[in-house]
Design a protein around this motif. Sequence first.
Motif, mmCIF file in Angstrom:
data_model
loop_
_atom_site.group_PDB
_atom_site.id
_atom_site.type_symbol
_atom_site.label_atom_id
_atom_site.label_comp_id
_atom_site.label_asym_id
_atom_site.label_seq_id
_atom_site.Cartn_x
_atom_site.Cartn_y
_atom_site.Cartn_z
ATOM 1 N N ARG A 197 11.462 -70.669 55.253
ATOM 2 C CA ARG A 197 10.821 -71.009 56.521
ATOM 3 C C ARG A 197 11.877 -71.592 57.456
ATOM 4 N NH1 ARG A 197 5.072 -71.665 56.144
ATOM 5 N NH2 ARG A 197 4.364 -71.254 54.015
ATOM 6 N N PRO A 198 12.021 -71.061 58.661
ATOM 7 C CA PRO A 198 13.062 -71.561 59.568
ATOM 8 C C PRO A 198 12.702 -72.934 60.123
ATOM 9 C CG PRO A 198 11.712 -69.930 60.673
ATOM 10 C CD PRO A 198 11.263 -69.944 59.244
ATOM 11 N N ALA A 199 13.750 -73.689 60.455
ATOM 12 C CA ALA A 199 13.520 -75.013 61.040
ATOM 13 C C ALA A 199 12.991 -74.892 62.464
ATOM 14 C CB ALA A 199 14.817 -75.815 61.025
ATOM 15 N N SER A 200 13.521 -73.925 63.201
ATOM 16 C CA SER A 200 13.056 -73.698 64.572
ATOM 17 C C SER A 200 12.060 -72.542 64.572
ATOM 18 C CB SER A 200 14.232 -73.367 65.497
ATOM 19 O OG SER A 200 15.136 -74.448 65.543
ATOM 20 N N VAL A 201 10.988 -72.717 65.316
ATOM 21 C CA VAL A 201 9.926 -71.716 65.312
ATOM 22 C C VAL A 201 9.832 -71.066 66.688
ATOM 23 C CG1 VAL A 201 7.475 -71.295 64.970
ATOM 24 C CG2 VAL A 201 8.660 -72.997 63.570
ATOM 25 N N PHE A 202 9.957 -69.733 66.722
ATOM 26 C CA PHE A 202 9.762 -68.970 67.950
ATOM 27 C C PHE A 202 8.838 -67.799 67.621
ATOM 28 C CE2 PHE A 202 13.803 -71.083 68.515
ATOM 29 C CZ PHE A 202 13.759 -71.531 69.832
ATOM 30 N N TYR A 203 7.767 -67.687 68.349
ATOM 31 C CA TYR A 203 6.819 -66.600 68.109
ATOM 32 C C TYR A 203 7.017 -65.559 69.204
ATOM 33 C CZ TYR A 203 4.674 -70.493 65.626
ATOM 34 O OH TYR A 203 4.447 -71.571 64.816
ATOM 35 N N TYR A 204 7.325 -64.322 68.807
ATOM 36 C CA TYR A 204 7.521 -63.264 69.795
ATOM 37 C C TYR A 204 6.418 -62.223 69.626
ATOM 38 C CZ TYR A 204 9.822 -60.201 73.098
ATOM 39 O OH TYR A 204 10.111 -59.443 74.202
ATOM 40 N N THR A 205 5.678 -62.010 70.712
ATOM 41 C CA THR A 205 4.522 -61.109 70.695
ATOM 42 C C THR A 205 4.855 -59.816 71.417
ATOM 43 O OG1 THR A 205 3.020 -63.008 70.712
ATOM 44 C CG2 THR A 205 2.080 -60.875 71.315
ATOM 45 N N PHE A 206 4.529 -58.684 70.766
ATOM 46 C CA PHE A 206 4.643 -57.378 71.407
ATOM 47 C C PHE A 206 3.321 -57.056 72.114
ATOM 48 C CE2 PHE A 206 7.653 -56.018 67.762
ATOM 49 C CZ PHE A 206 8.732 -56.557 68.440
ATOM 50 N N VAL A 207 3.422 -56.439 73.298
ATOM 51 C CA VAL A 207 2.240 -56.024 74.074
ATOM 52 C C VAL A 207 2.448 -54.582 74.518
ATOM 53 C CG1 VAL A 207 0.760 -56.500 76.058
ATOM 54 C CG2 VAL A 207 1.989 -58.375 74.942
ATOM 55 N N ASP A 208 1.407 -53.755 74.395
ATOM 56 C CA ASP A 208 1.529 -52.369 74.851
ATOM 57 C C ASP A 208 0.151 -51.834 75.252
ATOM 58 O OD1 ASP A 208 2.796 -50.058 75.541
ATOM 59 O OD2 ASP A 208 3.384 -49.476 73.502
ATOM 60 N N ASP A 209 0.195 -50.786 76.069
ATOM 61 C CA ASP A 209 -1.006 -50.032 76.477
ATOM 62 C C ASP A 209 -2.134 -50.962 76.950
ATOM 63 O OD1 ASP A 209 0.270 -47.657 75.900
ATOM 64 O OD2 ASP A 209 -0.415 -47.650 73.823
ATOM 65 N N VAL A 210 -1.852 -51.657 78.035
ATOM 66 C CA VAL A 210 -2.821 -52.590 78.621
ATOM 67 C C VAL A 210 -3.746 -51.801 79.553
ATOM 68 C CG1 VAL A 210 -3.106 -54.750 79.881
ATOM 69 C CG2 VAL A 210 -1.027 -54.343 78.533
ATOM 70 N N GLU A 211 -5.036 -52.074 79.470
ATOM 71 C CA GLU A 211 -5.999 -51.305 80.264
ATOM 72 C C GLU A 211 -7.063 -52.236 80.841
ATOM 73 O OE1 GLU A 211 -7.881 -47.029 79.571
ATOM 74 O OE2 GLU A 211 -8.942 -48.544 78.383
ATOM 75 N N LEU A 212 -7.405 -51.981 82.102
ATOM 76 C CA LEU A 212 -8.505 -52.694 82.763
ATOM 77 C C LEU A 212 -9.283 -51.669 83.579
ATOM 78 C CD1 LEU A 212 -9.944 -55.363 83.519
ATOM 79 C CD2 LEU A 212 -8.370 -55.545 85.457
ATOM 80 N N ILE A 213 -10.512 -51.380 83.164
ATOM 81 C CA ILE A 213 -11.322 -50.370 83.848
ATOM 82 C C ILE A 213 -12.684 -50.962 84.211
ATOM 83 C CG2 ILE A 213 -10.196 -48.408 82.733
ATOM 84 C CD1 ILE A 213 -12.592 -48.248 80.836
ATOM 85 N N LYS A 214 -13.235 -50.461 85.307
ATOM 86 C CA LYS A 214 -14.585 -50.884 85.696
ATOM 87 C C LYS A 214 -15.602 -50.081 84.904
ATOM 88 C CE LYS A 214 -16.534 -49.950 89.785
ATOM 89 N NZ LYS A 214 -16.919 -50.063 91.215
ATOM 90 N N ILE A 215 -16.569 -50.775 84.317
ATOM 91 C CA ILE A 215 -17.585 -50.088 83.523
ATOM 92 C C ILE A 215 -18.981 -50.203 84.125
ATOM 93 C CG2 ILE A 215 -16.308 -50.280 81.362
ATOM 94 C CD1 ILE A 215 -18.029 -52.686 80.633
ATOM 95 N N LYS A 216 -19.137 -51.100 85.108
ATOM 96 C CA LYS A 216 -20.472 -51.240 85.699
ATOM 97 C C LYS A 216 -20.340 -51.827 87.102
ATOM 98 C CE LYS A 216 -23.680 -52.784 83.000
ATOM 99 N NZ LYS A 216 -24.541 -53.722 82.215
ATOM 100 N N ASP A 217 -21.069 -51.230 88.045
ATOM 101 C CA ASP A 217 -21.074 -51.755 89.411
ATOM 102 C C ASP A 217 -21.771 -53.112 89.463
ATOM 103 O OD1 ASP A 217 -19.711 -49.769 90.809
ATOM 104 O OD2 ASP A 217 -21.500 -48.510 90.931
#
Length: 459
Positions: A197-217
């Motif tokens: 277990r490392p003494a210093s902690v860094f969390y690196y998150t991958f993000v891909d294919d982000v989507e925001l669509i309207k589904i209802k008026d």
Amino acid sequence: MTKTLKIVSIFLFSITNFYSQNLITNPGFEKCDKCNTLGRPWLEFFFKTTANDPVDWFAPSPGSSDIRDILTHTGKKHGGFFSIGKFEYLANILSSPLEAGSEYKFSFWLAIDSFSKYSLDEIGVNFQTGMPMYNDFSLVGVVTPYWTTPDGEHLPHRAYKQYSFNYTACGGEDHIIIGRFSGLSKGDTLFIGPGERPASVFYYTFVDDVELIKIKDAPELSPTKEVLLCEGESIRVGIKSGFVDVKWSNGGSGDSTTVKHADNFVVVEAKTSKNCPAITDTIFIKQKSLQEESEELFGAEKICFPADSFIRSIKHNYTSFSWLSGQMTDVIKISNPGTYILTSSNGCKFSTDTLEVIAGANVDNIMKFPNVITPLEMNNNSFAPVILDPTFKDLIESYELEIYNRWGKRVFESKNKDEAWRPDQSHPTETYTYLLKGVINDCENKIELLKKGTFTIIR
């Protein structure tokens, strides 16, 4: 038939395409114009910098989030950021602002890099209006996310998982921020190794294919835009359920209120959620079509003047009264003969009636006779009785005028009360005799009319 099917198909495709439009700009991070500028295929977003022009993804805080090519869900690039130890956030400018009350579906794919040694939970998403720019590295306690991945559900190691949620817009949101918005507590991290277990902690998150669509008026506040009421009526109107902080311009609250005929309109104000600005709608109140009845309002068609100086409407179930002369009561005082018209109403029912007020009359008070005429003058060149008041003309039921010269010869005769005698050169200057016979309606009586006199022609 084939053309019809094609048109319907195009229409349905247009609707589907409209609702499936992704509002995230550069959703897969594939566009990166400034990548490779430093001899590396990835790019760090420094504070207030971006990879493309126009701007899509950028860093909303001094932490440097990235576009990288380490592990993608699809395509060749993905986004990424550190959380805890070094706070970074990804922000995106939406292609168009969100519409108040409309419902949207947000989804993205997340993974944890093995370099981090630890996995993390509660990665959040926040919607904002206006460019988000923060001077703090960490937005913990500064920004409250709308949604986070579940508490205790740690992101998968080098394998993407999709997360999604629905969001009802306040209206005007044009940016999103992705990152860790809460501090660490027990159970928020998971050691994924390998090794010590490392003494210093860094969390690196991958993000891909982000989507925001309207589904209802957005739902309309009120499905009712107009109500029709009769005078004195009222009705209860309401809005669709699901709104909060509902206020009505007539003082009402809750999902419905009572409106009256006297109200021209009522405005309702409500919010889609507590933290959203209010939206408004208006319901107009209009008069229903009136239904005419055939009620007698006076009990007679004619009365004599001045037998009674007041006109009274006989009793009905009417509550409103309007005279042609402008009075608004069921009883009015009269000072002259004439025609009086009353409209009485109650709700959407009304009746109109007419009453003739007849004046007593005789020949002396309805007409006069000239005693001299001058044929050579424009304004006095004919002989006829002068009607003193035009309203009296209708009181003359029959009429016969005869004119004689001094020798008793009849020189003119007419039964038309609008016809005058115009003497010519054959009629000498002398005195003439006129004889007027007829019948006058004296209120409800008929009086024989007989008038004899003389006049002189002067040249």
